[in-house]
Design a protein around this motif. Sequence first.
Motif, PDB file in Angstrom:
ATOM      1  N   ALA A 204       0.717  -1.053   0.223  1.00  0.00           N
ATOM      2  CA  ALA A 204       0.122   0.019  -0.074  1.00  0.00           C
ATOM      3  C   ALA A 204       0.902   1.302  -0.101  1.00  0.00           C
ATOM      4  O   ALA A 204       0.637   2.009   0.806  1.00  0.00           O
ATOM      5  N   ALA A 205       1.877   1.160  -0.737  1.00  0.00           N
ATOM      6  CA  ALA A 205       2.965   2.291  -0.919  1.00  0.00           C
ATOM      7  C   ALA A 205       2.506   3.380  -1.796  1.00  0.00           C
ATOM      8  O   ALA A 205       3.466   4.376  -2.299  1.00  0.00           O
ATOM      9  N   GLY A 206       1.173   3.470  -2.376  1.00  0.00           N
ATOM     10  CA  GLY A 206       1.033   4.398  -3.256  1.00  0.00           C
ATOM     11  C   GLY A 206       2.017   4.703  -4.510  1.00  0.00           C
ATOM     12  O   GLY A 206       2.204   3.733  -5.113  1.00  0.00           O
ATOM     13  N   SER A 207       2.031   5.772  -4.798  1.00  0.00           N
ATOM     14  CA  SER A 207       3.028   6.124  -6.014  1.00  0.00           C
ATOM     15  C   SER A 207       4.343   5.572  -5.815  1.00  0.00           C
ATOM     16  O   SER A 207       4.874   5.309  -7.040  1.00  0.00           O
ATOM     17  N   TRP A 208       4.944   5.113  -4.798  1.00  0.00           N
ATOM     18  CA  TRP A 208       6.245   4.443  -4.660  1.00  0.00           C
ATOM     19  C   TRP A 208       6.006   3.010  -4.623  1.00  0.00           C
ATOM     20  O   TRP A 208       7.076   2.524  -4.483  1.00  0.00           O
ATOM     21  N   SER A 209       5.028   2.422  -5.087  1.00  0.00           N
ATOM     22  CA  SER A 209       4.891   1.043  -4.988  1.00  0.00           C
ATOM     23  C   SER A 209       5.858   0.296  -5.846  1.00  0.00           C
ATOM     24  O   SER A 209       6.576  -0.938  -5.534  1.00  0.00           O
ATOM     25  N   LEU A 210       6.207   0.702  -6.911  1.00  0.00           N
ATOM     26  CA  LEU A 210       7.319   0.045  -7.640  1.00  0.00           C
ATOM     27  C   LEU A 210       8.588   0.130  -7.215  1.00  0.00           C
ATOM     28  O   LEU A 210       9.459  -0.328  -7.927  1.00  0.00           O
ATOM     29  N   GLN A 211       8.961   1.077  -6.366  1.00  0.00           N
ATOM     30  CA  GLN A 211      10.130   1.067  -5.766  1.00  0.00           C
ATOM     31  C   GLN A 211      10.460   0.228  -4.835  1.00  0.00           C
ATOM     32  O   GLN A 211      11.629  -0.061  -4.260  1.00  0.00           O
ATOM     33  N   VAL A 212       9.449  -0.793  -4.281  1.00  0.00           N
ATOM     34  CA  VAL A 212       9.909  -1.735  -3.163  1.00  0.00           C
ATOM     35  C   VAL A 212       9.911  -2.820  -4.324  1.00  0.00           C
ATOM     36  O   VAL A 212       9.129  -3.340  -4.934  1.00  0.00           O
ATOM     37  N   ASN A 303       1.285  16.954  -4.121  1.00  0.00           N
ATOM     38  CA  ASN A 303       1.801  15.588  -4.024  1.00  0.00           C
ATOM     39  C   ASN A 303       1.440  14.722  -5.238  1.00  0.00           C
ATOM     40  O   ASN A 303       0.958  15.342  -6.203  1.00  0.00           O
ATOM     41  N   PHE A 304       1.573  13.420  -4.933  1.00  0.00           N
ATOM     42  CA  PHE A 304       1.453  12.455  -6.258  1.00  0.00           C
ATOM     43  C   PHE A 304       0.211  11.598  -6.025  1.00  0.00           C
ATOM     44  O   PHE A 304       0.263  10.737  -5.403  1.00  0.00           O
ATOM     45  N   ARG A 305      -0.331  11.489  -7.051  1.00  0.00           N
ATOM     46  CA  ARG A 305      -1.535  10.538  -7.299  1.00  0.00           C
ATOM     47  C   ARG A 305      -1.113   9.341  -7.821  1.00  0.00           C
ATOM     48  O   ARG A 305      -0.316   9.219  -8.795  1.00  0.00           O
ATOM     49  N   PRO A 306      -1.040   7.925  -7.407  1.00  0.00           N
ATOM     50  CA  PRO A 306      -0.661   6.957  -7.805  1.00  0.00           C
ATOM     51  C   PRO A 306      -1.602   6.341  -9.078  1.00  0.00           C
ATOM     52  O   PRO A 306      -2.772   5.849  -8.827  1.00  0.00           O
ATOM     53  N   ALA A 307      -1.132   6.594 -10.051  1.00  0.00           N
ATOM     54  CA  ALA A 307      -2.000   6.492 -11.115  1.00  0.00           C
ATOM     55  C   ALA A 307      -1.638   5.205 -11.946  1.00  0.00           C
ATOM     56  O   ALA A 307      -0.471   4.614 -12.011  1.00  0.00           O
ATOM     57  N   THR A 308      -2.710   4.333 -12.469  1.00  0.00           N
ATOM     58  CA  THR A 308      -2.356   3.026 -13.333  1.00  0.00           C
ATOM     59  C   THR A 308      -2.727   3.219 -14.745  1.00  0.00           C
ATOM     60  O   THR A 308      -3.446   4.392 -15.153  1.00  0.00           O
ATOM     61  N   PRO A 309      -2.347   2.417 -15.475  1.00  0.00           N
ATOM     62  CA  PRO A 309      -2.394   2.762 -16.992  1.00  0.00           C
ATOM     63  C   PRO A 309      -3.947   3.019 -17.527  1.00  0.00           C
ATOM     64  O   PRO A 309      -4.324   3.434 -18.300  1.00  0.00           O
ATOM     65  N   ASP A 310      -4.810   2.191 -16.795  1.00  0.00           N
ATOM     66  CA  ASP A 310      -6.246   2.408 -17.167  1.00  0.00           C
ATOM     67  C   ASP A 310      -7.120   3.323 -16.068  1.00  0.00           C
ATOM     68  O   ASP A 310      -8.252   3.739 -16.141  1.00  0.00           O
ATOM     69  N   GLY A 311      -6.226   3.867 -15.055  1.00  0.00           N
ATOM     70  CA  GLY A 311      -7.219   4.687 -14.109  1.00  0.00           C
ATOM     71  C   GLY A 311      -7.707   3.734 -12.887  1.00  0.00           C
ATOM     72  O   GLY A 311      -8.249   4.526 -11.920  1.00  0.00           O
ATOM     73  N   ASN A 312      -7.721   2.709 -12.903  1.00  0.00           N
ATOM     74  CA  ASN A 312      -8.449   1.898 -11.914  1.00  0.00           C
ATOM     75  C   ASN A 312      -7.346   1.201 -10.907  1.00  0.00           C
ATOM     76  O   ASN A 312      -6.396   1.136 -11.215  1.00  0.00           O
ATOM     77  N   PRO A 313      -8.020   1.254  -9.799  1.00  0.00           N
ATOM     78  CA  PRO A 313      -6.861   0.719  -8.497  1.00  0.00           C
ATOM     79  C   PRO A 313      -6.537  -0.762  -8.860  1.00  0.00           C
ATOM     80  O   PRO A 313      -7.131  -1.397  -9.657  1.00  0.00           O
ATOM     81  N   ILE A 314      -5.531  -1.011  -7.961  1.00  0.00           N
ATOM     82  CA  ILE A 314      -4.899  -2.494  -8.106  1.00  0.00           C
ATOM     83  C   ILE A 314      -5.268  -3.095  -6.802  1.00  0.00           C
ATOM     84  O   ILE A 314      -4.649  -2.502  -5.666  1.00  0.00           O
ATOM     85  N   THR A 327      -3.166  -0.662  -3.857  1.00  0.00           N
ATOM     86  CA  THR A 327      -2.495   0.704  -4.545  1.00  0.00           C
ATOM     87  C   THR A 327      -3.029   1.196  -5.962  1.00  0.00           C
ATOM     88  O   THR A 327      -4.244   0.607  -6.362  1.00  0.00           O
ATOM     89  N   GLY A 328      -2.493   2.269  -6.619  1.00  0.00           N
ATOM     90  CA  GLY A 328      -2.960   2.694  -7.705  1.00  0.00           C
ATOM     91  C   GLY A 328      -4.109   3.337  -7.658  1.00  0.00           C
ATOM     92  O   GLY A 328      -5.064   3.448  -8.531  1.00  0.00           O
ATOM     93  N   HIS A 329      -4.664   3.803  -6.548  1.00  0.00           N
ATOM     94  CA  HIS A 329      -5.852   4.555  -6.466  1.00  0.00           C
ATOM     95  C   HIS A 329      -6.138   5.793  -7.329  1.00  0.00           C
ATOM     96  O   HIS A 329      -7.273   6.563  -7.095  1.00  0.00           O
ATOM     97  N   TYR A 330      -5.048   6.301  -7.659  1.00  0.00           N
ATOM     98  CA  TYR A 330      -5.162   7.457  -8.783  1.00  0.00           C
ATOM     99  C   TYR A 330      -5.800   8.688  -8.034  1.00  0.00           C
ATOM    100  O   TYR A 330      -5.492   9.319  -6.980  1.00  0.00           O
ATOM    101  N   ARG A 331      -6.978   9.118  -8.826  1.00  0.00           N
ATOM    102  CA  ARG A 331      -7.569  10.470  -8.233  1.00  0.00           C
ATOM    103  C   ARG A 331      -8.828  10.359  -7.120  1.00  0.00           C
ATOM    104  O   ARG A 331      -9.506  10.947  -6.742  1.00  0.00           O
TER     105      ARG A 331
END
Length: 372
Positions: A204-212, A303-314, A327-331
């Motif tokens: 649940a690391a928001g925009s930083w999820s891919l850094q884990v 700050n940073f919205r955690p965006a995904t390619p289709d705008g939907n959360p993961i 994660t990936g909850h975007y707006r």
Amino acid sequence: MQADVVVIGAGVQGSAVALRLAQAGRSVLVLERSVPGAEASSAAGGILSPGVEALEPGPFYQLCAASLERYPAFAAEVERLSGLWVGYRGGGTLEVALDDEVARVLAGRAEKLEQGGIAAQVLDGEAARRLEPGLSERTRGALYFPEEASLDPKLLGRALAIAAQRAGARFLTGQVKRIALEGGRASGVDHEAGHIAAGAVVLAAGSWSLQVEGHGLPPGAVRPVRGQMGVLDTRPPLLSRVVFSEKGYLVPRADGRLLCGSTMEEVGFEKAVTAGGLLHVLGLAVEIAPRLAQAPFVECWSNFRPATPDGNPILGPGAVPGLFYATGHYRNGILLTPITADAVSAAVLGRPPPVDLAPFSPARLGAGRPGA
Ligand SMILES: Cc1cc2nc3c(=O)[nH]c(=O)nc-3n(C[C@H](O)[C@H](O)[C@H](O)COP(=O)(O)OP(=O)(O)OC[C@H]3O[C@@H](n4cnc5c(N)ncnc54)[C@H](O)[C@@H]3O)c2cc1C
């Protein structure tokens, strides 16, 4: 150190999932590198609007609607557990048109929503200004979603972390470096304080999820989209409900503060409030409600919205057994907090989730690669 479940990140998603897991009797350890709620979760406007955000009927709209429905009880529960107010307010959302063409587009959207069984009231300019006398005389029409609401995300982030702690979740400060795997299964995390063993891990690391490391998501699954926000002071409050236009929005708080948002910028992790960004959000505020030109400026942030390619959360499980995503909850992360808490905790507990998570599975974004 060990726990039944380790949650990486204490934004609203991490704290809310931790709350539900602790309430289910699991030992939960939430790992946050900074202050719980300090990132995207405290930068948000706090708009709870499926009608404006989910442009058409479908699984994403249903997810948003299921979350909005939970909100009054969820907010009351978090307030009771934490002893803090979260600023939940009804009053609905008004999406205004400042010219005839946009008014026609809004009326067309209302028709589409109604065909999908979603009620949206179409108002003419005069009716919109009767609801909100502070709106510009140029207002030509509006869509009104009377059941929608807003809250103060800074208060929610604090309250959720306290509520989760009171329910038994432990919080530890420090950075998670990687998700540890054993026999192809998530077995804990490597944290700056050392290895932490766990039966399940929630990312649940928001925009930083891919850094884990070991996130198991395809490249580009989550990226930061910067949003800038300016705050004005209106006393007595000039608006009583959330107002959208095609370029941005205004969110009034009960104490007269008015949030003016926001920009949508692909600038990586550059946290800054810029001259152009402020010009944009304050310009649109004055365009929507001209009397705001006299309102004192209070503060601003980005700050940073955690965006995904289709705008939907993961949400829920992925390819790695024992690893779950919130994660990936975007707006819409504030809106989606109650349903994320219920759905992701159910997945971790091996119970049927309250909504079908297939449309929000990481599998839709491409094959997950353990250790990616
Ligand atoms: C300007 C703006 C306006 C918005 N307005 C709205 C709105 O009106 N309505 C709405 O519903 N949504 C809105 N959003 C979106 C919403 O804020 C987000 O979707 C939501 O806050 C995401 O929550 P989160 O918990 O996933 O992320 P975050 O709050 O960013 O939390 C992630 C946490 O993980 C921690 N972390 C990251 N990496 C690690 C690591 N390796 N180890 C330990 N901890 C780590 C971070 O420090 C952070 O605290 C807005 C967002 C912005 C930026």
